[in-house]
Design an enzyme around this catalytic site. Structure first.
Site, PDB file in Angstrom:
ATOM      1  N   ASP A   1       4.132   9.264  -1.291  1.00  0.00           N
ATOM      2  CA  ASP A   1       2.947   8.513  -0.874  1.00  0.00           C
ATOM      3  C   ASP A   1       2.669   7.417  -1.892  1.00  0.00           C
ATOM      4  OD1 ASP A   1       0.915   7.997   0.927  1.00  0.00           O
ATOM      5  OD2 ASP A   1       0.212  10.067   0.935  1.00  0.00           O
TER       6      ASP A   1
ATOM      7  N   HIS B   1       0.804  -1.225   0.000  1.00  0.00           N
ATOM      8  CA  HIS B   1       0.000   0.000   0.000  1.00  0.00           C
ATOM      9  C   HIS B   1       0.837   1.275   0.000  1.00  0.00           C
ATOM     10  CE1 HIS B   1      -4.090  -1.758   0.655  1.00  0.00           C
ATOM     11  NE2 HIS B   1      -3.356  -2.780   1.054  1.00  0.00           N
TER      12      HIS B   1
END
Length: 471
Positions: free
Chosen positions: A367, A159
């Protein structure tokens, strides 16, 4: 023919709150979506620490899913979670080599917990189950399960970012982790760039051959490494935003703004999110555009996390010092430039605050995806949408190309983007918003779960069934 069961494994297990008051995180929403097409098990840490935890999980049955919860010892939590996962792996994955603290004891604890989980899980898995493992806490899990004799199809989804090989290679133990990841049949990354980084690392470290576009061949094993950008429940967030006007916090915020325009940031407290840098960029915007003082308000919502990790306590202090300095130097009677809130709000409130905001400021230093960017877009009023300012180092920037893409390290560039966003005419805002909405609708959370599981199972019939019906 009955479908195979789905066995999901993640660091934390999100058992549904019977009161309905809990705020489910992005992973919980995504994995509950996966269980729409399967019955199965969700296995992982309960979040609890016990002096003598059982070797068998506590089972909680809820509708189609059996939740299997493992407690950890205090030492397990310190070494596996606070130690190796969050003080060594997390900073390396986010390109923060200088913040990575490696300890052999922590690494041994990380491997030990993965082995404990694998041993408990192996007793629950049936031969035809699909196993889907999530995130950096559990990279070695498939290798541990293979050692116990399991031959199931096992997939892994990462993730967070996967760094370039030369960055990952600075971490002691990274070669062993790379070898372990090849015990998965399918490895999913947020972006094609991340997938390419992993494939290059496997080729450089082990001389693996790349077959076709995304299959890496190590001789005895083949692993498919592919990008699967995670999505959100677009329709659900749209509806939450449309209904949010009657919520007390949304009403009070709107009333408090008056004629001022709102700029919003929503991030967990983490050095990867670039919160102090974002505040300084907003400061630069106000200095460069003095006519905007008193006419805009920046709301930063930042729930705290990992308070036991020293780097996060340091970050909290830096954020508060930056906040105090900016508000003290630029604030005026009746107007505070930055409102900083540590509360955790449910989706219904966040959707409403996003809808109020003229500018969504999503500027992480790095991110994996950043679902806040997609939530901001989904929450907008189609007739008068706001503008998304987005870091080029967020995975979402690969899809949301109609955002104002910025380098979060450049305060002047971010300040200029804030100004451009506030002054952008309505026609351009609508055009940009419509294209971004199309992108997030095409790859929503239903698409993400169905596509990954279709590739893991080899069942081409799963596809986009639920998304197509809903569209």
């Amino acid at each position: 023919m009955e479908l195979s069961r789905l066995v999901v494994v993640s660091n934390r297990v999100a058992v549904p709150d019977p009161t309905g008051k809990g705020s489910a995180g992005g992973l919980a929403v995504a994995l509950r979506e996966a269980f729409q097409a399967y019955q199965g098990i969700w296995f992982g840490w309960s979040g609890k620490v016990a002096a003598h935890p059982s070797s068998q999980p506590k089972l909680v049955d809820k509708e189609r899913v059996q939740y299997a919860l493992m407690d950890l010892t205090s030492l397990d939590r310190q070494e596996y979670y606070n130690g190796f996962a969050n003080r060594a792996l997390w900073p390396i994955m986010h390109y923060r080599i200088g913040l990575s603290e490696f300890s052999r004891a922590d690494y041994a604890g990380y491997l030990r917990v993965n082995r404990t989980f694998a041993t408990a899980l192996a007793q629950m898995v049936r031969p035809d189950d699909l196993v889907w493992v999530h995130d950096y806490h559990l990279i070695p899990l498939a290798a541990e399960m293979r050692a116990l004799g399991l031959t199931n199809r096992i997939g892994y989804f990462h993730h967070i970012p996967w760094p370039a090989p030369e960055v990952l290679g600075t971490l002691p133990g990274s070669r062993e982790l790379l070898r372990a990841i090849t015990d998965y049949d399918l490895v999913g990354m947020q972006t094609d760039r991340d997938a390419d980084n992993l494939r290059r690392a496997l080729m450089q470290e082990f001389g693996a051959a790349q077959r076709k576009a995304d299959i890496v061949d190590l001789g005895e094993r083949q692993t498919r490494v592919k990008g699967y950008p995670i999505g959100i429940d677009v329709r659900g967030f749209e509806q939450a935003a449309q209904r949010s006007g009657n919520h007390r916090i949304v009403r009070q915020t709107a009333a408090g703004l008056g004629s001022r325009q709102l700029i919003i940031g929503v991030d967990r407290l983490d050095y990867s999110k670039g919160i102090p840098e974002r505040m300084e960029a907003f400061e630069r915007f106000l200095i460069g555009n003095p006519d905007q003082r008193g006419r805009v308000t920046y709301l930063q919502i930042t729930p705290t996390s990992r308070s036991e990790v020293p780097e996060y306590a340091t970050l909290s202090r830096v954020v508060n010092e930056t906040l105090g300095r900016i508000n003290g130097s630029l604030g005026e009677p009746g107007w505070v430039p930055i409102h900083y809130v540590n509360s955790t709000y449910p989706r219904s409130v966040l959707a409403g605050l996003h809808r109020l905001a003229k500018v969504g400021l999503v500027t992480p230093m790095r991110d994996g995806m950043n679902l806040v960017a997609k939530e901001y877009v989904a929450a907008q009023n189609p007739e008068d949408p706001g503008v998304l300012v987005l870091s080029k180092f967020a995975g979402a920037a690969q899809q949301l190309t109609d955002a104002l893409i910025v380098n979060p390290n450049d305060k002047f560039e971010v300040a200029e983007a804030i100004r451009d966003a506030l002054y952008m005419d309505r026609t351009e805002r609508i055009t940009r918003w419509e294209r971004m909405m199309n992108a997030i609708r095409e790859t929503d959370v239903s698409w993400w779960a169905a596509t990954f599981l279709r590739d893991l199972s080899g069942n081409k019939s799963l596809g986009r069934t639920r998304t197509q019906v809903r569209a």
